[in-house]
Design an enzyme around this catalytic site. Structure first.
Site, PDB file in Angstrom:
ATOM      1  N   VAL A 178       0.841  -1.209   0.000  1.00  0.00           N
ATOM      2  CA  VAL A 178       0.000   0.000   0.000  1.00  0.00           C
ATOM      3  C   VAL A 178       0.872   1.255   0.000  1.00  0.00           C
ATOM      4  O   VAL A 178       0.628   2.196  -0.760  1.00  0.00           O
ATOM      5  CB  VAL A 178      -0.973   0.021   1.207  1.00  0.00           C
ATOM      6  CG1 VAL A 178      -1.816   1.288   1.192  1.00  0.00           C
ATOM      7  CG2 VAL A 178      -1.876  -1.205   1.209  1.00  0.00           C
ATOM      8  N   ARG A 232     -10.207  -7.808   9.641  1.00  0.00           N
ATOM      9  CA  ARG A 232      -9.315  -6.669   9.925  1.00  0.00           C
ATOM     10  C   ARG A 232      -9.047  -6.573  11.423  1.00  0.00           C
ATOM     11  O   ARG A 232      -7.960  -6.181  11.852  1.00  0.00           O
ATOM     12  CB  ARG A 232      -9.944  -5.370   9.421  1.00  0.00           C
ATOM     13  CG  ARG A 232     -10.034  -5.286   7.908  1.00  0.00           C
ATOM     14  CD  ARG A 232     -10.670  -3.987   7.456  1.00  0.00           C
ATOM     15  NE  ARG A 232     -10.766  -3.902   6.004  1.00  0.00           N
ATOM     16  CZ  ARG A 232     -11.829  -4.280   5.296  1.00  0.00           C
ATOM     17  NH1 ARG A 232     -12.894  -4.766   5.893  1.00  0.00           N
ATOM     18  NH2 ARG A 232     -11.823  -4.157   3.975  1.00  0.00           N
ATOM     19  N   VAL A 281      -3.965   4.371   7.252  1.00  0.00           N
ATOM     20  CA  VAL A 281      -4.499   3.326   6.364  1.00  0.00           C
ATOM     21  C   VAL A 281      -4.441   1.955   7.045  1.00  0.00           C
ATOM     22  O   VAL A 281      -5.256   1.073   6.776  1.00  0.00           O
ATOM     23  CB  VAL A 281      -3.693   3.299   5.032  1.00  0.00           C
ATOM     24  CG1 VAL A 281      -4.256   2.257   4.074  1.00  0.00           C
ATOM     25  CG2 VAL A 281      -3.693   4.667   4.365  1.00  0.00           C
ATOM     26  N   THR A 282      -3.490   1.786   7.945  1.00  0.00           N
ATOM     27  CA  THR A 282      -3.285   0.502   8.625  1.00  0.00           C
ATOM     28  C   THR A 282      -4.585   0.029   9.310  1.00  0.00           C
ATOM     29  O   THR A 282      -5.278   0.815   9.950  1.00  0.00           O
ATOM     30  CB  THR A 282      -2.168   0.660   9.680  1.00  0.00           C
ATOM     31  OG1 THR A 282      -0.997   1.119   9.012  1.00  0.00           O
ATOM     32  CG2 THR A 282      -1.869  -0.649  10.385  1.00  0.00           C
ATOM     33  N   ASN A 283      -4.856  -1.253   9.184  1.00  0.00           N
ATOM     34  CA  ASN A 283      -6.076  -1.834   9.770  1.00  0.00           C
ATOM     35  C   ASN A 283      -5.849  -2.421  11.159  1.00  0.00           C
ATOM     36  O   ASN A 283      -4.730  -2.787  11.485  1.00  0.00           O
ATOM     37  CB  ASN A 283      -6.596  -2.928   8.833  1.00  0.00           C
ATOM     38  CG  ASN A 283      -7.425  -2.335   7.709  1.00  0.00           C
ATOM     39  OD1 ASN A 283      -8.304  -1.516   7.950  1.00  0.00           O
ATOM     40  ND2 ASN A 283      -7.123  -2.739   6.486  1.00  0.00           N
ATOM     41  N   ARG A 309     -15.347   0.520  -4.332  1.00  0.00           N
ATOM     42  CA  ARG A 309     -15.690  -0.879  -4.662  1.00  0.00           C
ATOM     43  C   ARG A 309     -17.161  -0.980  -5.052  1.00  0.00           C
ATOM     44  O   ARG A 309     -17.506  -1.566  -6.083  1.00  0.00           O
ATOM     45  CB  ARG A 309     -15.397  -1.781  -3.459  1.00  0.00           C
ATOM     46  CG  ARG A 309     -13.906  -2.015  -3.292  1.00  0.00           C
ATOM     47  CD  ARG A 309     -13.581  -2.950  -2.149  1.00  0.00           C
ATOM     48  NE  ARG A 309     -12.144  -3.247  -2.181  1.00  0.00           N
ATOM     49  CZ  ARG A 309     -11.393  -3.415  -1.105  1.00  0.00           C
ATOM     50  NH1 ARG A 309     -11.923  -3.320   0.108  1.00  0.00           N
ATOM     51  NH2 ARG A 309     -10.108  -3.681  -1.215  1.00  0.00           N
ATOM     52  N   HIS A 327     -14.652   0.807   8.844  1.00  0.00           N
ATOM     53  CA  HIS A 327     -14.106   0.104   7.681  1.00  0.00           C
ATOM     54  C   HIS A 327     -13.909  -1.368   8.069  1.00  0.00           C
ATOM     55  O   HIS A 327     -12.811  -1.849   8.269  1.00  0.00           O
ATOM     56  CB  HIS A 327     -12.777   0.766   7.297  1.00  0.00           C
ATOM     57  CG  HIS A 327     -12.093   0.143   6.129  1.00  0.00           C
ATOM     58  ND1 HIS A 327     -12.714  -0.083   4.924  1.00  0.00           N
ATOM     59  CD2 HIS A 327     -10.812  -0.304   5.961  1.00  0.00           C
ATOM     60  CE1 HIS A 327     -11.851  -0.637   4.098  1.00  0.00           C
ATOM     61  NE2 HIS A 327     -10.697  -0.790   4.703  1.00  0.00           N
TER      62      HIS A 327
HETATM   63  N1  APR Z   1       7.602   0.820  11.279  1.00  0.00           N
HETATM   64  C1  APR Z   1       7.624   1.020   9.936  1.00  0.00           C
HETATM   65  N2  APR Z   1       7.260   0.088   9.034  1.00  0.00           N
HETATM   66  C2  APR Z   1       6.869  -1.097   9.518  1.00  0.00           C
HETATM   67  C3  APR Z   1       6.815  -1.386  10.896  1.00  0.00           C
HETATM   68  C4  APR Z   1       7.220  -0.361  11.800  1.00  0.00           C
HETATM   69  N3  APR Z   1       7.209  -0.570  13.093  1.00  0.00           N
HETATM   70  N4  APR Z   1       6.372  -2.667  11.046  1.00  0.00           N
HETATM   71  C5  APR Z   1       6.149  -3.149   9.807  1.00  0.00           C
HETATM   72  N5  APR Z   1       6.446  -2.214   8.883  1.00  0.00           N
HETATM   73  C6  APR Z   1       6.387  -2.290   7.423  1.00  0.00           C
HETATM   74  C7  APR Z   1       6.814  -3.653   6.896  1.00  0.00           C
HETATM   75  O1  APR Z   1       8.244  -3.767   6.883  1.00  0.00           O
HETATM   76  C8  APR Z   1       6.203  -3.619   5.489  1.00  0.00           C
HETATM   77  O2  APR Z   1       7.114  -3.128   4.526  1.00  0.00           O
HETATM   78  O3  APR Z   1       5.058  -2.136   6.959  1.00  0.00           O
HETATM   79  C9  APR Z   1       5.025  -2.656   5.615  1.00  0.00           C
HETATM   80  C10 APR Z   1       3.673  -3.314   5.385  1.00  0.00           C
HETATM   81  O4  APR Z   1       3.622  -3.686   4.057  1.00  0.00           O
HETATM   82  P1  APR Z   1       2.822  -4.975   3.534  1.00  0.00           P
HETATM   83  O5  APR Z   1       3.164  -6.152   4.386  1.00  0.00           O
HETATM   84  O6  APR Z   1       3.040  -5.055   2.051  1.00  0.00           O
HETATM   85  O7  APR Z   1       1.297  -4.604   3.865  1.00  0.00           O
HETATM   86  P2  APR Z   1       0.325  -3.686   2.976  1.00  0.00           P
HETATM   87  O8  APR Z   1      -0.431  -4.530   2.024  1.00  0.00           O
HETATM   88  O9  APR Z   1       1.060  -2.509   2.487  1.00  0.00           O
HETATM   89  O10 APR Z   1      -0.723  -3.235   4.112  1.00  0.00           O
HETATM   90  C11 APR Z   1      -0.345  -2.380   5.145  1.00  0.00           C
HETATM   91  O11 APR Z   1      -2.463  -1.297   5.231  1.00  0.00           O
HETATM   92  O12 APR Z   1      -4.448  -1.727   4.092  1.00  0.00           O
HETATM   93  C12 APR Z   1      -3.741  -1.920   5.284  1.00  0.00           C
HETATM   94  O13 APR Z   1      -4.562  -4.046   6.140  1.00  0.00           O
HETATM   95  C13 APR Z   1      -3.463  -3.381   5.560  1.00  0.00           C
HETATM   96  O14 APR Z   1      -2.737  -3.073   7.834  1.00  0.00           O
HETATM   97  C14 APR Z   1      -2.298  -3.286   6.509  1.00  0.00           C
HETATM   98  C15 APR Z   1      -1.545  -2.059   5.997  1.00  0.00           C
END
Ligand code: APR
Length: 308
Positions: free
Chosen positions: A13, A88, A118-120, A151, A175
């Protein structure tokens, strides 16, 4: 110099949101992540795409919060995505730790920023960000309702074989599985959708919207949706950065609106250079109110679990 937007979390994201921002050229971007090399590599790749799109935006990848200093807007996408079968809400505790850490850091480095979470589970994470940063509630909001609305709009456009540009819809509430799509407000070029589709058909598209995120997770098998979430986040960014004052559904802090106090929940709001500039209150029917209260109860329950 362009304004600076920092994205915390350079996963699917985060990086896709950075793509929308940098290719549009409306701001410079900073991609932050705890994973070493990942934000740097993605930023380099994105920077190499800019000349192809006539964009003069710069983008930097970093593991150091000091590089995000003085950001106009911060987008928080750090944390864990859902796996197949997860809701979520199952991400509550793991992502709360990430959000607390990010909020403490950004409050120090960008005390005047507007934050989009954005984080869930997003509504709760927006509340946690607001509490932890100590920012004014106008400057903290969550992205969710706009994605759900998009959507629903897509499903309706496919069903009716019309351009999505001619479909207007709005999804309120949290959400999550209890989101509140308001069929009364779905129109196609001003025509109430009830004149074009049976209520049974509308209900099934609404049901698909509720499960829209899960449908994608089941197909991907690992990871969750990111193109539409990033596009929705970019639309909010644009309205704020360019002071467009778009009326967009987002998680905003309710202080008596809709009869609810002290909680982040999805409502229509005007987004401009001050952040959430105004929450629009719609008079809900008895049934809609009941759905909204149910969604509220579900978010409230999660907030209690985190003791915030
Ligand atoms: N600080 C910074 N980045 C972090 C931390 C932290 N403490 N912990 C994890 N991350 C990073 C991870 O290293 C990873 O690169 O957050 C990123 C998350 O990326 P993805 O695993 O690809 O997840 P994504 O699909 O981007 O979703 C992120 O958004 O839509 C919501 O439900 C989804 O909660 C999720 C979030």
């Amino acid at each position: 110099m362009k304004k600076k937007i920092s994205i915390i979390g350079s996963g699917n994201v985060g990086a896709t949101t950075a793509l929308f921002i940098t290719l549009s050229g409306i701001a410079d971007a900073v991609l932050f992540d705890i994973a070493e090399g990942v934000p740097q590599g993605k930023a380099l790749d994105l920077a190499e795409a800019c000349p192809l799109c006539n964009s003069s935006s710069t983008i930097k990848g970093t593991n150091d919060y000091s590089d995000t200093e003085g950001s106009e807007i911060i987008i928080i996408t750090a944390g864990f995505p859902r796996k197949p079968g997860m809701s979520r809400n199952d991400l509550l505790h793991s992502n709360a730790d990430v959000i607390r850490e990010a909020s403490i850091a950004i409050a120090k480095t960008s005390p005047d920023a507007i934050v989009i979470v954005v984080t869930n589970p997003m509504d709760v994470m927006a509340q946690l960000t607001w509490k932890t940063t100590g920012f004014s509630c106008k400057r903290v909001m969550g992205m969710g309702g706009l994605l759900d609305t998009s959507r629903l709009t897509a499903f309706l456009a496919w069903e009716l074989n019309v351009s999505p540009e001619d479909v207007e819809a709005i999804v309120l509430g949290g959400h999550g599985d209890e989101m509140v799509p308001l069929s009364r407000f779905i129109t196609v070029k001003g025509i109430p959708v009830t004149e074009l589709l049976s209520s049974k058909r509308i209900d099934s598209l609404i049901e698909r919207t509720r499960k829209g995120g899960a449908e994608i997770i089941a197909l991907l098998k690992s990871g969750s949706a990111y193109y539409a979430p990033a596009a929705a986040t970019f639309k909010m960014v644009k309205s704020i950065l360019l002071d467009e004052k778009r009326l967009l559904p987002c998680a905003a802090y309710l202080n008596g609106e809709y009869g609810i106090k002290d909680i982040y929940l999805g409502v229509p709001a005007i987004l401009g250079k001050e952040g959430v500039e105004k929450i629009i209150e719609i008079k809900l029917s008895k049934e809609e109110k009941a759905q909204f209260r149910k969604s509220y109860a579900s978010v409230r329950n999660l907030i209690k679990k985190l003791s915030i």
